[in-house]
Write an enzyme that holds these catalytic residues in place. Structure first.
Site, PDB file in Angstrom:
ATOM      1  N   VAL A  21     -52.738  24.073 -38.780  1.00 40.38           N
ATOM      2  CA  VAL A  21     -51.574  23.275 -39.300  1.00 40.38           C
ATOM      3  C   VAL A  21     -51.935  22.281 -40.205  1.00 40.38           C
ATOM      4  O   VAL A  21     -50.921  22.051 -41.079  1.00 40.38           O
ATOM      5  CB  VAL A  21     -50.851  22.521 -38.037  1.00 40.38           C
ATOM      6  CG1 VAL A  21     -51.927  21.268 -37.712  1.00 40.38           C
ATOM      7  CG2 VAL A  21     -49.691  21.670 -38.263  1.00 40.38           C
ATOM      8  N   TYR A  22     -53.029  22.151 -40.713  1.00 38.15           N
ATOM      9  CA  TYR A  22     -53.572  21.263 -41.749  1.00 38.15           C
ATOM     10  C   TYR A  22     -52.949  21.771 -43.197  1.00 38.15           C
ATOM     11  O   TYR A  22     -53.435  22.898 -43.530  1.00 38.15           O
ATOM     12  CB  TYR A  22     -55.108  21.032 -41.845  1.00 38.15           C
ATOM     13  CG  TYR A  22     -55.665  20.158 -40.602  1.00 38.15           C
ATOM     14  CD1 TYR A  22     -55.090  19.306 -39.689  1.00 38.15           C
ATOM     15  CD2 TYR A  22     -57.159  20.519 -40.460  1.00 38.15           C
ATOM     16  CE1 TYR A  22     -55.644  18.987 -38.838  1.00 38.15           C
ATOM     17  CE2 TYR A  22     -57.632  19.815 -39.418  1.00 38.15           C
ATOM     18  CZ  TYR A  22     -56.953  18.876 -38.648  1.00 38.15           C
ATOM     19  OH  TYR A  22     -57.515  18.315 -37.352  1.00 38.15           O
TER      20      TYR A  22
END
Length: 326
Positions: free
Chosen positions: A60-61
């Site tokens: 998700v980063y």
């Protein structure tokens, strides 16, 4: 650089882990303070030069761009067999059903996407980013076991959750002969010590490696209380972590400043040395947006706080509402 075993495994990791949330396209996801690829690469190379072999990111980063940047840099600067690469799964990666979570479908999809972005055939540590209340833990744990058996991950780990949830997952894995979690990535620093009540003792008893995130409290322990940074002004999640404890937290920050001044070293070294002083801690996850951040982190390995200094740092602490799970 010092190296230690990761929990009860035979895997050697550096005493520090480089957190790579900082490295990702700032126009993707929810981290506008992140650094693009050209800015990021020198930090990853410097970490390798300092002996760090442990790198932590997540799908998700910056919506996958962190994995891409980290993967390309590690391929260019390091040897895969020497590196310990960790990533995570849970948070939303796309709209619609099955775009997030820890269902078998989501996990099987996301491991392949992470491997593609990282440019590797396997990750060393595959972690569930949070507890999934909407998926049976048996489904999650069997899927993770199958990923390990398929050779796509060497080990599995978990991140912030309640101790009872983690224990339930550990025992469910044992009961079914599935691969067991070897790490807990949780929130531990001088401003938030609630994990000392249950999770850290649990990890000690179960032989779980602890790799805490935000050991410097997103930089709050390294500067005066009223001083801000570009990240602190735009980090919406970070703002929720200290909303109700300002008075007590300020006194902790002042204690760090006092000990650092007496020793003649930066505050970051004192705050990180406190985390490292806890025997249950394996490798704090440190972020770096300036080269000095890496130098301070490595220097902290040599800072041995006295019992009196530890008591001074801990004395102002007040109980906090349990947080960090979202």
């Amino acid at each position: 650089m010092d190296y230690v075993k990761l929990g009860r495994t035979g895997l050697d990791v550096s005493r520090l882990c480089l957190g790579c949330m900082t490295y990702g396209a700032p126009d993707k996801g929810t981290h506008p303070w992140s650094m693009g690829e050209e800015e990021s690469r020198p930090f990853i190379r410097r970490a390798l030069d300092l002996g760090i072999n442990f790198f932590d990111t997540a799908n998700v980063y910056s919506i996958g761009s962190s994995e891409e940047i980290v993967g390309r840099a590690l391929k260019d600067f390091g040897r895969r067999e020497d590196l310990v690469i960790a990533t995570k799964v849970f948070n939303r990666m796309r709209p619609g059903p099955n775009g997030m979570g820890l269902s078998r479908k989501a996990i099987m999809t996301e491991i392949d996407q992470s491997l593609r972005r990282l440019g590797t055939d396997y990750v060393d540590l595959y972690q569930i980013h949070r507890f999934d209340y909407s998926t049976p833990i048996e489904e999650t744990l069997e899927a993770l076991h199958d990923i390990v058996k398929a050779g796509k991950a060497r080990y599995i780990g978990a991140s912030s959750m309640h101790a009872w949830q983690f224990m339930k997952m550990l025992k469910t894995s044992e009961a079914n002969g599935w691969t067991r979690f070897v790490t807990m990535q949780n929130y531990v620093n001088l401003l938030y010590r609630e994990e000392e009540r249950e999770m850290l003792p649990l990890c000690r008893e179960e032989g779980i490696g602890v790799i805490p995130w935000s050991p410097l409290a997103r930089g709050r322990l390294t500067r005066d209380w009223d001083e801000t940074s570009a990240r602190s002004e735009t980090d919406e999640f970070g703002k929720t972590l200290y909303a109700n404890t300002a008075d007590a937290d300020r006194r902790v920050v002042e204690a760090v400043a006092k000990v650092a001044k007496a020793r003649g070293i930066p505050r970051a070294q004192v705050a990180l040395a406190w985390v490292l002083s806890k025997p249950v801690i394996t490798a704090p996850i440190v972020g770096a947006t300036k080269m000095g951040h890496l130098d301070d982190a490595v220097a902290a390995l040599s800072v041995k706080l006295t019992a009196e200094e530890i008591a001074e740092l801990e004395a102002p602490y007040a109980p906090h509402t349990v947080t960090g799970f979202k």
